[in-house]
Design a protein around this motif. Structure first.
Motif, PDB file in Angstrom:
ATOM      1  N   GLY A  32     -11.907  14.553  -2.568  1.00 39.86           N
ATOM      2  CA  GLY A  32     -11.736  16.000  -2.612  1.00 39.86           C
ATOM      3  C   GLY A  32     -10.286  16.434  -2.652  1.00 39.86           C
ATOM      4  N   ALA A  33      -9.348  15.473  -2.509  1.00 39.08           N
ATOM      5  CA  ALA A  33      -7.907  15.764  -2.553  1.00 39.08           C
ATOM      6  C   ALA A  33      -7.544  16.986  -1.722  1.00 39.08           C
ATOM      7  N   PRO A  34      -7.795  16.942  -0.395  1.00 41.77           N
ATOM      8  CA  PRO A  34      -7.530  18.109   0.455  1.00 41.77           C
ATOM      9  C   PRO A  34      -6.053  18.489   0.478  1.00 41.77           C
ATOM     10  N   LEU A  35      -5.836  19.773   0.675  1.00 37.82           N
ATOM     11  CA  LEU A  35      -4.481  20.333   0.679  1.00 37.82           C
ATOM     12  C   LEU A  35      -4.175  20.870   2.070  1.00 37.82           C
ATOM     13  N   GLU A  36      -2.969  20.610   2.534  1.00 40.30           N
ATOM     14  CA  GLU A  36      -2.521  21.136   3.825  1.00 40.30           C
ATOM     15  C   GLU A  36      -1.124  21.715   3.655  1.00 40.30           C
ATOM     16  N   THR A  37      -0.666  22.445   4.638  1.00 43.33           N
ATOM     17  CA  THR A  37       0.673  23.026   4.587  1.00 43.33           C
ATOM     18  C   THR A  37       1.540  22.428   5.691  1.00 43.33           C
ATOM     19  N   LEU A  38       2.788  22.150   5.355  1.00 45.04           N
ATOM     20  CA  LEU A  38       3.763  21.780   6.380  1.00 45.04           C
ATOM     21  C   LEU A  38       4.363  23.037   6.984  1.00 45.04           C
ATOM     22  N   TRP A  39       4.562  24.023   6.130  1.00 41.52           N
ATOM     23  CA  TRP A  39       4.857  25.381   6.597  1.00 41.52           C
ATOM     24  C   TRP A  39       4.516  26.368   5.489  1.00 41.52           C
TER      25      TRP A  39
ATOM     26  N   SER B 212      -0.468  30.492 -14.684  1.00 47.09           N
ATOM     27  CA  SER B 212      -1.156  30.590 -13.397  1.00 47.09           C
ATOM     28  C   SER B 212      -1.344  29.210 -12.776  1.00 47.09           C
ATOM     29  N   LEU B 213      -1.230  29.155 -11.455  1.00 48.37           N
ATOM     30  CA  LEU B 213      -1.462  27.934 -10.696  1.00 48.37           C
ATOM     31  C   LEU B 213      -2.574  28.171  -9.689  1.00 48.37           C
ATOM     32  N   SER B 214      -3.305  27.124  -9.407  1.00 45.19           N
ATOM     33  CA  SER B 214      -4.369  27.198  -8.405  1.00 45.19           C
ATOM     34  C   SER B 214      -4.206  26.047  -7.435  1.00 45.19           C
ATOM     35  N   PHE B 215      -3.816  26.374  -6.213  1.00 46.58           N
ATOM     36  CA  PHE B 215      -3.612  25.354  -5.188  1.00 46.58           C
ATOM     37  C   PHE B 215      -4.842  25.267  -4.286  1.00 46.58           C
ATOM     38  N   GLY B 216      -5.265  24.046  -4.029  1.00 42.23           N
ATOM     39  CA  GLY B 216      -6.302  23.848  -3.027  1.00 42.23           C
ATOM     40  C   GLY B 216      -7.718  23.787  -3.536  1.00 42.23           C
ATOM     41  N   GLY B 217      -7.976  24.328  -4.709  1.00 42.08           N
ATOM     42  CA  GLY B 217      -9.345  24.350  -5.196  1.00 42.08           C
ATOM     43  C   GLY B 217      -9.762  23.072  -5.891  1.00 42.08           C
ATOM     44  N   LYS B 218      -8.830  22.463  -6.639  1.00 46.39           N
ATOM     45  CA  LYS B 218      -9.146  21.263  -7.409  1.00 46.39           C
ATOM     46  C   LYS B 218      -7.981  20.285  -7.309  1.00 46.39           C
ATOM     47  N   GLN B 219      -8.199  19.111  -7.873  1.00 43.15           N
ATOM     48  CA  GLN B 219      -7.157  18.090  -7.834  1.00 43.15           C
ATOM     49  C   GLN B 219      -5.927  18.527  -8.593  1.00 43.15           C
ATOM     50  N   ASN B 220      -6.106  19.150  -9.777  1.00 36.37           N
ATOM     51  CA  ASN B 220      -4.985  19.614 -10.591  1.00 36.37           C
ATOM     52  C   ASN B 220      -4.720  21.093 -10.338  1.00 36.37           C
ATOM     53  N   VAL B 221      -3.458  21.484 -10.463  1.00 36.68           N
ATOM     54  CA  VAL B 221      -3.078  22.875 -10.170  1.00 36.68           C
ATOM     55  C   VAL B 221      -3.246  23.792 -11.379  1.00 36.68           C
ATOM     56  N   GLY B 222      -3.577  23.228 -12.564  1.00 38.41           N
ATOM     57  CA  GLY B 222      -3.817  24.057 -13.741  1.00 38.41           C
ATOM     58  C   GLY B 222      -2.691  24.049 -14.745  1.00 38.41           C
ATOM     59  N   PHE B 223      -1.652  23.242 -14.494  1.00 35.91           N
ATOM     60  CA  PHE B 223      -0.504  23.195 -15.410  1.00 35.91           C
ATOM     61  C   PHE B 223       0.113  21.810 -15.310  1.00 35.91           C
TER      62      PHE B 223
ATOM     63  N   SER C 126     -15.496  26.979 -19.363  1.00 41.37           N
ATOM     64  CA  SER C 126     -15.256  28.415 -19.522  1.00 41.37           C
ATOM     65  C   SER C 126     -14.301  28.916 -18.450  1.00 41.37           C
ATOM     66  N   ALA C 127     -14.324  28.290 -17.265  1.00 43.32           N
ATOM     67  CA  ALA C 127     -13.402  28.688 -16.199  1.00 43.32           C
ATOM     68  C   ALA C 127     -11.955  28.421 -16.603  1.00 43.32           C
ATOM     69  N   ALA C 128     -11.703  27.265 -17.211  1.00 46.37           N
ATOM     70  CA  ALA C 128     -10.346  26.952 -17.670  1.00 46.37           C
ATOM     71  C   ALA C 128      -9.901  27.927 -18.753  1.00 46.37           C
ATOM     72  N   LEU C 129     -10.807  28.273 -19.664  1.00 51.11           N
ATOM     73  CA  LEU C 129     -10.461  29.226 -20.719  1.00 51.11           C
ATOM     74  C   LEU C 129     -10.184  30.615 -20.149  1.00 51.11           C
ATOM     75  N   ASN C 130     -10.877  30.983 -19.080  1.00 48.66           N
ATOM     76  CA  ASN C 130     -10.583  32.266 -18.430  1.00 48.66           C
ATOM     77  C   ASN C 130      -9.170  32.277 -17.850  1.00 48.66           C
ATOM     78  N   VAL C 131      -8.750  31.132 -17.309  1.00 44.86           N
ATOM     79  CA  VAL C 131      -7.364  31.029 -16.845  1.00 44.86           C
ATOM     80  C   VAL C 131      -6.421  31.134 -18.047  1.00 44.86           C
TER      81      VAL C 131
END
Length: 302
Positions: A84-91, A108-119, A168-173
């Motif tokens: 699931g490639a979980p995401l955490e914050t150091l700050w 656009s970038l998407s953090f935390g939802g998927k392995q890749n950020v969209g770019f 279709s989600a990627a194309l919407n981005v």
């Protein structure tokens, strides 16, 4: 880990807000650091881990990072070695509307939802290649994902772009990326988004041509979508029907197990009418100990 701190310090000193890689451990150029990449999406630092780091080293590293706290809104850590490639914050907080800036364009970038950020940062040489030749051209962007190539083409006043992707989600981005760059008027007439399986939609894709430029940038292995070893040749065989009057092709492949020769042989077999021009040089911030393993971007002409 001191080498990584030094790389971050050097990157921040350049006063350049373009998205880029501060440290490319996965290229295996730095002994003992092949498990970590560090990317800069100003003002967010993204650290990607591919294995559990040594606890003592990691603690020292994160302590040293705090010297940069005033330069960053957030430091994110993605653990790819965990399902699931979980995401955490150091700050800071995980940004909800982050963007990557590259050569004056925004994505656009998407953090935390998927392995890749969209770019994909490593595809910059391909986007620069398109920038040099897009003006007035009809572009076909296969496996377009979030349509970064399309954004570049329209920014350079391409005649039109057809983006095809199963998601279709990627194309919407992709639509959102065009709007980010004030392409709203072109969206209505010159940019098309096809949410289709390419191998079931050849007639539709061909009917929207002929094209001057075809970009092939598929996943190397995606179950139910594309397997490079068996499916790439199916695309190359169709090139003459997509661009019967000739044109430029950018054939991309990010599969460490397949080298450049795989694509060269494939074109020789499936489209001998295409002439090899060059392999695009990789980004300087993506050094590789073995160039056969990194992203392949081959320019062909019909």
């Amino acid at each position: 880990m001191k080498r990584i701190i030094a790389a971050i310090e050097q990157g921040l000193s350049e006063e350049n807000n373009d998205a880029r890689r501060f440290f490319h451990g996965r290229g295996q150029c730095y002994e003992g650091l092949g498990f970590i990449n560090v990317d800069w999406f100003a003002p967010v630092l993204l650290i990607t881990l591919y294995q559990e780091p040594d606890a003592v080293d990691w603690h020292a590293f994160t302590d040293n990072l705090t010297v940069f706290q005033s330069d960053m809104d957030a430091v994110l850590v993605q653990r790819r070695y965990i399902r699931g490639a979980p995401l955490e914050t150091l700050w800071g907080d995980i940004p909800q509307q982050a963007q990557a800036l590259e050569q004056g364009l925004r994505y656009s970038l998407s953090f935390g939802g998927k392995q890749n950020v969209g770019f994909f940062l490593d595809m910059l040489p391909g986007r620069e290649w398109l920038k040099q030749r897009a003006t007035g051209k009809k572009v076909l962007n296969l496996f377009s994902y979030t349509c970064a190539f399309s954004v570049v083409a329209i920014a350079e006043n391409a005649h039109s772009v057809v983006n095809l992707d199963m998601s279709s989600a990627a194309l919407n981005v992709g639509r959102s990326n065009h709007r980010l760059n004030q392409h709203d008027d072109r969206l209505k007439r010159d940019i098309q988004f096809l949410s289709h399986d390419l191998f079931r939609s050849w007639k539709k894709v061909i009917s929207k041509g002929p094209y001057d430029i075809v970009i092939i940038d598929p996943p190397s292995r995606q179950k139910g979508s594309f397997i490079a070893t068996s499916d790439y040749i199916k695309v190359v065989r169709r090139l003459l029907s997509l661009m019967p009057k000739g044109g430029d092709i950018l054939a991309c492949l990010n599969a460490p197990e397949l080298d450049e020769q795989f694509l060269l042989d494939l074109f020789t077999e499936a489209c001998p009418e295409a002439s090899f021009v060059e392999r695009l040089e990789a980004r300087k911030d993506f050094p590789e100990a073995d160039s056969r393993r990194n992203l392949k971007m081959l320019h062909y002409q019909l």
